[in-house]
Design a protein around this motif. Structure first.
Motif, mmCIF file in Angstrom:
data_model
loop_
_atom_site.group_PDB
_atom_site.id
_atom_site.type_symbol
_atom_site.label_atom_id
_atom_site.label_comp_id
_atom_site.label_asym_id
_atom_site.label_seq_id
_atom_site.Cartn_x
_atom_site.Cartn_y
_atom_site.Cartn_z
ATOM 1 N N GLU A 23 0.820 -1.214 0.000
ATOM 2 C CA GLU A 23 0.000 0.000 0.000
ATOM 3 C C GLU A 23 0.855 1.266 0.000
ATOM 4 N N LEU A 24 1.880 1.287 0.846
ATOM 5 C CA LEU A 24 2.740 2.476 0.902
ATOM 6 C C LEU A 24 3.503 2.670 -0.407
ATOM 7 N N SER A 25 4.011 1.586 -0.966
ATOM 8 C CA SER A 25 4.770 1.671 -2.211
ATOM 9 C C SER A 25 3.894 2.176 -3.351
ATOM 10 N N GLU A 26 2.709 1.619 -3.478
ATOM 11 C CA GLU A 26 1.808 2.031 -4.554
ATOM 12 C C GLU A 26 1.369 3.487 -4.381
ATOM 13 N N VAL A 36 6.784 1.738 -8.818
ATOM 14 C CA VAL A 36 6.677 1.028 -7.538
ATOM 15 C C VAL A 36 8.011 0.361 -7.207
ATOM 16 N N GLN A 37 8.703 -0.109 -8.228
ATOM 17 C CA GLN A 37 9.984 -0.785 -8.022
ATOM 18 C C GLN A 37 11.055 0.146 -7.463
ATOM 19 N N ALA A 38 10.877 1.448 -7.619
ATOM 20 C CA ALA A 38 11.861 2.405 -7.109
ATOM 21 C C ALA A 38 11.685 2.699 -5.627
ATOM 22 N N VAL A 39 10.541 2.317 -5.067
ATOM 23 C CA VAL A 39 10.227 2.645 -3.675
ATOM 24 C C VAL A 39 10.774 1.569 -2.740
ATOM 25 N N GLU A 40 11.443 2.001 -1.686
ATOM 26 C CA GLU A 40 11.905 1.087 -0.639
ATOM 27 C C GLU A 40 11.128 1.381 0.635
#
Length: 64
Positions: A23-26, A36-40
């Motif tokens: 949820e946080l990443s999206e 989304v792949q860039a979010v850690e």
């Protein structure tokens, strides 16, 4: 690469943590305009004995 740090009292299940990460990443990816792949996401669990509020531990303030 955006990084989200989440500090929580311990006790969440693996499934709950997976949902938090998703949820946080999206949400951040949508708002910031990145993939989304860039979010850690870093989740740190804390014991209520290791967290204090106004001079007392969280365990004293929020007993189980």
């Amino acid at each position: 690469m955006p990084i989200i740090r989440v500090d929580l009292f311990e006790g969440r299940s693996v499934d709950q943590k997976k949902a938090i990460v998703k949820e946080l990443s999206e949400g951040l990816a949508r708002t910031a305009g990145c993939s989304v792949q860039a979010v850690e996401v870093l989740i740190t669990d804390h014991s209520k004995d290791d967290w204090g509020f106004g001079g007392v531990t969280a365990r004293d303030k929020f007993p189980d």
